[in-house]
Design a protein around this motif. Structure first.
Motif, PDB file in Angstrom:
ATOM      1  N   ARG A 106      48.025  40.869  49.334  1.00  0.00           N
ATOM      2  CA  ARG A 106      46.759  41.146  50.006  1.00  0.00           C
ATOM      3  C   ARG A 106      45.939  42.166  49.220  1.00  0.00           C
ATOM      4  O   ARG A 106      44.715  42.028  49.087  1.00  0.00           O
ATOM      5  CB  ARG A 106      47.013  41.649  51.425  1.00  0.00           C
ATOM      6  N   ILE A 107      46.618  43.189  48.694  1.00  0.00           N
ATOM      7  CA  ILE A 107      45.925  44.204  47.894  1.00  0.00           C
ATOM      8  C   ILE A 107      45.357  43.580  46.629  1.00  0.00           C
ATOM      9  O   ILE A 107      44.224  43.876  46.220  1.00  0.00           O
ATOM     10  CB  ILE A 107      46.879  45.362  47.553  1.00  0.00           C
ATOM     11  N   ARG A 108      46.127  42.695  45.999  1.00  0.00           N
ATOM     12  CA  ARG A 108      45.637  42.040  44.781  1.00  0.00           C
ATOM     13  C   ARG A 108      44.423  41.171  45.068  1.00  0.00           C
ATOM     14  O   ARG A 108      43.493  41.091  44.259  1.00  0.00           O
ATOM     15  CB  ARG A 108      46.756  41.206  44.165  1.00  0.00           C
ATOM     16  N   ALA A 109      44.413  40.518  46.216  1.00  0.00           N
ATOM     17  CA  ALA A 109      43.260  39.700  46.591  1.00  0.00           C
ATOM     18  C   ALA A 109      42.017  40.573  46.771  1.00  0.00           C
ATOM     19  O   ALA A 109      40.916  40.209  46.331  1.00  0.00           O
ATOM     20  CB  ALA A 109      43.559  38.926  47.871  1.00  0.00           C
ATOM     21  N   GLU A 110      42.195  41.736  47.405  1.00  0.00           N
ATOM     22  CA  GLU A 110      41.061  42.642  47.586  1.00  0.00           C
ATOM     23  C   GLU A 110      40.577  43.192  46.243  1.00  0.00           C
ATOM     24  O   GLU A 110      39.373  43.367  46.029  1.00  0.00           O
ATOM     25  CB  GLU A 110      41.447  43.799  48.516  1.00  0.00           C
ATOM     26  N   LYS A 111      41.521  43.459  45.336  1.00  0.00           N
ATOM     27  CA  LYS A 111      41.132  43.945  44.013  1.00  0.00           C
ATOM     28  C   LYS A 111      40.372  42.862  43.246  1.00  0.00           C
ATOM     29  O   LYS A 111      39.479  43.174  42.446  1.00  0.00           O
ATOM     30  CB  LYS A 111      42.366  44.387  43.227  1.00  0.00           C
ATOM     31  N   LYS A 112      40.726  41.610  43.473  1.00  0.00           N
ATOM     32  CA  LYS A 112      39.988  40.514  42.841  1.00  0.00           C
ATOM     33  C   LYS A 112      38.543  40.516  43.322  1.00  0.00           C
ATOM     34  O   LYS A 112      37.606  40.329  42.530  1.00  0.00           O
ATOM     35  CB  LYS A 112      40.655  39.185  43.175  1.00  0.00           C
ATOM     36  N   HIS A 113      38.343  40.732  44.610  1.00  0.00           N
ATOM     37  CA  HIS A 113      36.979  40.823  45.147  1.00  0.00           C
ATOM     38  C   HIS A 113      36.240  42.010  44.538  1.00  0.00           C
ATOM     39  O   HIS A 113      35.044  41.920  44.224  1.00  0.00           O
ATOM     40  CB  HIS A 113      37.034  40.980  46.674  1.00  0.00           C
ATOM     41  N   LEU A 114      36.962  43.131  44.369  1.00  0.00           N
ATOM     42  CA  LEU A 114      36.365  44.321  43.779  1.00  0.00           C
ATOM     43  C   LEU A 114      35.910  44.049  42.342  1.00  0.00           C
ATOM     44  O   LEU A 114      34.801  44.430  41.949  1.00  0.00           O
ATOM     45  CB  LEU A 114      37.365  45.476  43.807  1.00  0.00           C
ATOM     46  N   ARG A 115      36.774  43.376  41.570  1.00  0.00           N
ATOM     47  CA  ARG A 115      36.407  43.061  40.177  1.00  0.00           C
ATOM     48  C   ARG A 115      35.177  42.159  40.134  1.00  0.00           C
ATOM     49  O   ARG A 115      34.297  42.325  39.289  1.00  0.00           O
ATOM     50  CB  ARG A 115      37.578  42.404  39.457  1.00  0.00           C
ATOM     51  N   ASN A 116      35.114  41.197  41.038  1.00  0.00           N
ATOM     52  CA  ASN A 116      33.990  40.275  41.051  1.00  0.00           C
ATOM     53  C   ASN A 116      32.697  41.003  41.401  1.00  0.00           C
ATOM     54  O   ASN A 116      31.641  40.739  40.807  1.00  0.00           O
ATOM     55  CB  ASN A 116      34.245  39.146  42.047  1.00  0.00           C
ATOM     56  N   LEU A 117      32.775  41.940  42.351  1.00  0.00           N
ATOM     57  CA  LEU A 117      31.599  42.731  42.699  1.00  0.00           C
ATOM     58  C   LEU A 117      31.129  43.564  41.514  1.00  0.00           C
ATOM     59  O   LEU A 117      29.923  43.671  41.237  1.00  0.00           O
ATOM     60  CB  LEU A 117      31.909  43.629  43.895  1.00  0.00           C
ATOM     61  N   LYS A 118      32.082  44.162  40.771  1.00  0.00           N
ATOM     62  CA  LYS A 118      31.719  44.963  39.595  1.00  0.00           C
ATOM     63  C   LYS A 118      31.031  44.100  38.542  1.00  0.00           C
ATOM     64  O   LYS A 118      30.073  44.526  37.891  1.00  0.00           O
ATOM     65  CB  LYS A 118      32.963  45.622  39.007  1.00  0.00           C
ATOM     66  N   LYS A 119      31.531  42.859  38.368  1.00  0.00           N
ATOM     67  CA  LYS A 119      30.904  41.947  37.392  1.00  0.00           C
ATOM     68  C   LYS A 119      29.470  41.627  37.785  1.00  0.00           C
ATOM     69  O   LYS A 119      28.567  41.630  36.949  1.00  0.00           O
ATOM     70  CB  LYS A 119      31.720  40.649  37.302  1.00  0.00           C
ATOM     71  N   ILE A 120      29.277  41.331  39.068  1.00  0.00           N
ATOM     72  CA  ILE A 120      27.937  41.001  39.550  1.00  0.00           C
ATOM     73  C   ILE A 120      26.999  42.199  39.390  1.00  0.00           C
ATOM     74  O   ILE A 120      25.848  42.060  38.954  1.00  0.00           O
ATOM     75  CB  ILE A 120      27.995  40.542  41.019  1.00  0.00           C
TER      76      ILE A 120
END
Length: 281
Positions: A106-120
């Motif tokens: 679950r934490i890794r999934a949230e970190k994936k969302h975080l990385r995507n937000l940083k890219k955007i």
């Protein structure tokens, strides 16, 4: 005394703080878990818990989590595990492993969302004129370990058709030490000396599974890119140094963020004093 029995006895003896307004309902939940949800195999959904436990107060799923389950997880004598099946009382290593794996994913999934937000944000220059207070900035030191498989050359493509670059990212010195201790434990677990270099091609199926299980509880991130050489058309790929630099530029732009200190560790071609190191920097 078996560890599971010891944990169960602690849960049986547990009593709430007399000043806790939700203490009676916490005790009711613990008693229900002891009777019906002893271990991962007996996990029950929160919806069913709400139907079957006669709590003194009324709860929604969210309120039960907030007022009862989460505070109970802060106790030292018991822990309510969770999985896709529901909640349960942790008794043994398997129960703990199931819950750790659930939280880790679950934490890794949230970190994936975080990385995507940083890219955007980076792509759209959202922070171009945004001043971040240095006292509030997240100054976590990152350790990025870089490695490759194959050779950054288009020669002998039939025998060496791929070039793969990968990065392992650790946030903070404590996590780096934790990984070092875990790797030492893994080498001892599979009967290898401390200076043994772990390579998947040298492991049997059981060793491979044991290592993946042990590493799954470490909170690391990784990324990898595979270049299929016969699909590459750019002129620069004909030059090994240029190919190597492009591969890592492509990878690191995906795993870097702009805040904090970063330490890079290269293997083989990017190592200290190699002909590729100067090209990269």
């Amino acid at each position: 005394m078996r560890k599971g029995k010891k944990l169960r006895e602690k849960a049986e003896r547990w009593v709430p703080n007399p000043n806790d307004p939700s203490g009676d309902d916490k005790k009711l939940l613990v008693e229900f878990l002891l009777k019906h949800c002893d271990g991962y195999k007996n996990a029950i959904s929160i919806g069913r818990v709400l139907q079957e436990v006669r709590f003194k107060d009324e709860y929604t799923r969210e309120l039960l989590q907030h007022r009862i389950i989460v505070p109970l997880r802060e106790e030292n004598d018991l822990f309510i595990g969770t999985s896709n099946k529901g909640i349960f009382l942790i008794n043994d290593a398997d129960d703990a492993y199931k819950t750790i794996s659930f939280y880790t994913n679950r934490i890794r999934a949230e970190k994936k969302h975080l990385r995507n937000l940083k890219k955007i944000a980076k792509k759209n220059e959202l922070f171009k004129s945004f001043n971040i207070d240095p006292k509030r900035a997240n100054k976590i030191k990152k350790y990025i370990y870089l490695d490759e498989s194959g050779v950054p050359s288009l020669k002998n493509m039939k025998t060496d058709p791929y070039f793969i670059v990968g990065a392992l990212v650790l946030d903070g010195t404590d996590l780096r030490r934790q990984l070092a201790r875990k790797l030492a434990f893994i080498k001892d677990l599979i009967g290898k000396p401390k200076d043994y270099e772990l390579k998947s091609t040298r492991l049997n199926e059981k060793q491979y599974a044991d290592i993946l299980r042990e590493l799954s509880i470490i909170d690391y991130e990784f990324a990898a890119i595979c270049f299929i050489k016969d699909k590459l058309t750019g002129h620069g790929f004909s030059y090994p140094k240029s190919f190597y630099k492009y591969a890592y530029d492509f990878l690191i732009n995906d795993v870097f963020d702009d805040i904090g200190e970063v330490n890079l560790y290269f293997d083989e071609y990017g190592g200290v004093n190699t002909k590729f190191q100067a090209e990269f920097f």
